[in-house]
Design a protein around this motif. Structure first.
Motif, PDB file in Angstrom:
ATOM      1  N   GLU A 194       0.828  -1.208   0.000  1.00  0.00           N
ATOM      2  CA  GLU A 194       0.000   0.000   0.000  1.00  0.00           C
ATOM      3  C   GLU A 194       0.865   1.262   0.000  1.00  0.00           C
ATOM      4  O   GLU A 194       0.561   2.230  -0.696  1.00  0.00           O
ATOM      5  N   VAL A 195       1.951   1.248   0.769  1.00  0.00           N
ATOM      6  CA  VAL A 195       2.865   2.396   0.802  1.00  0.00           C
ATOM      7  C   VAL A 195       3.508   2.580  -0.570  1.00  0.00           C
ATOM      8  O   VAL A 195       3.610   3.701  -1.076  1.00  0.00           O
ATOM      9  N   ALA A 196       3.911   1.490  -1.187  1.00  0.00           N
ATOM     10  CA  ALA A 196       4.536   1.553  -2.512  1.00  0.00           C
ATOM     11  C   ALA A 196       3.577   2.145  -3.540  1.00  0.00           C
ATOM     12  O   ALA A 196       3.964   2.996  -4.347  1.00  0.00           O
ATOM     13  N   ALA A 197       2.318   1.726  -3.503  1.00  0.00           N
ATOM     14  CA  ALA A 197       1.328   2.262  -4.431  1.00  0.00           C
ATOM     15  C   ALA A 197       1.123   3.756  -4.185  1.00  0.00           C
ATOM     16  O   ALA A 197       1.008   4.541  -5.145  1.00  0.00           O
ATOM     17  N   TRP A 198       1.094   4.160  -2.926  1.00  0.00           N
ATOM     18  CA  TRP A 198       0.900   5.562  -2.565  1.00  0.00           C
ATOM     19  C   TRP A 198       2.075   6.417  -3.054  1.00  0.00           C
ATOM     20  O   TRP A 198       1.896   7.501  -3.592  1.00  0.00           O
ATOM     21  N   LEU A 199       3.310   5.904  -2.862  1.00  0.00           N
ATOM     22  CA  LEU A 199       4.508   6.653  -3.245  1.00  0.00           C
ATOM     23  C   LEU A 199       4.893   6.441  -4.701  1.00  0.00           C
ATOM     24  O   LEU A 199       5.843   7.057  -5.181  1.00  0.00           O
ATOM     25  N   LYS A 200       4.198   5.526  -5.389  1.00  0.00           N
ATOM     26  CA  LYS A 200       4.461   5.203  -6.789  1.00  0.00           C
ATOM     27  C   LYS A 200       5.882   4.674  -6.994  1.00  0.00           C
ATOM     28  O   LYS A 200       6.598   5.099  -7.903  1.00  0.00           O
ATOM     29  N   VAL A 201       6.274   3.764  -6.111  1.00  0.00           N
ATOM     30  CA  VAL A 201       7.538   3.044  -6.226  1.00  0.00           C
ATOM     31  C   VAL A 201       7.214   1.559  -6.050  1.00  0.00           C
ATOM     32  O   VAL A 201       6.091   1.203  -5.735  1.00  0.00           O
ATOM     33  N   SER A 202       8.217   0.718  -6.214  1.00  0.00           N
ATOM     34  CA  SER A 202       7.970  -0.715  -6.052  1.00  0.00           C
ATOM     35  C   SER A 202       7.958  -1.087  -4.569  1.00  0.00           C
ATOM     36  O   SER A 202       8.520  -0.384  -3.723  1.00  0.00           O
ATOM     37  N   GLU A 203       7.333  -2.214  -4.288  1.00  0.00           N
ATOM     38  CA  GLU A 203       7.303  -2.729  -2.914  1.00  0.00           C
ATOM     39  C   GLU A 203       8.721  -3.038  -2.426  1.00  0.00           C
ATOM     40  O   GLU A 203       9.059  -2.788  -1.273  1.00  0.00           O
ATOM     41  N   THR A 204       9.551  -3.541  -3.320  1.00  0.00           N
ATOM     42  CA  THR A 204      10.949  -3.842  -2.976  1.00  0.00           C
ATOM     43  C   THR A 204      11.681  -2.568  -2.570  1.00  0.00           C
ATOM     44  O   THR A 204      12.465  -2.580  -1.616  1.00  0.00           O
ATOM     45  N   THR A 205      11.423  -1.471  -3.266  1.00  0.00           N
ATOM     46  CA  THR A 205      12.056  -0.196  -2.920  1.00  0.00           C
ATOM     47  C   THR A 205      11.663   0.234  -1.519  1.00  0.00           C
ATOM     48  O   THR A 205      12.514   0.662  -0.736  1.00  0.00           O
ATOM     49  N   VAL A 206      10.396   0.111  -1.185  1.00  0.00           N
ATOM     50  CA  VAL A 206       9.937   0.480   0.159  1.00  0.00           C
ATOM     51  C   VAL A 206      10.653  -0.368   1.203  1.00  0.00           C
ATOM     52  O   VAL A 206      11.173   0.153   2.197  1.00  0.00           O
TER      53      VAL A 206
END
Length: 60
Positions: free
Chosen positions: A14-26
């Protein structure tokens, strides 16, 4: 959303979608970004208010 965000727990996805980055990046960068993570068992969760504060402080 209330001012300052809520106590709702968000998944890394959910954080990745919000920040428009990948889940791996988060998962790899949250410490260097200064985000506080909560552990729920083995799972990583982020408080919505911490993400809102991060965005306000860095991109505000």
């Amino acid at each position: 959303m209330t001012a300052g965000g809520s106590n709702r727990l968000l998944t890394p996805e959910e954080v990745a979608a919000w920040l428009k980055v990948s889940e791996t990046t988060v998962k790899n960068k949250y410490r260097s970004w200064g985000l506080k993570a909560q552990k729920v068992g083995r799972l990583l969760r982020f408080r919505e208010r911490d993400i809102v504060a991060y965005l306000d402080n860095h991109y505000g």
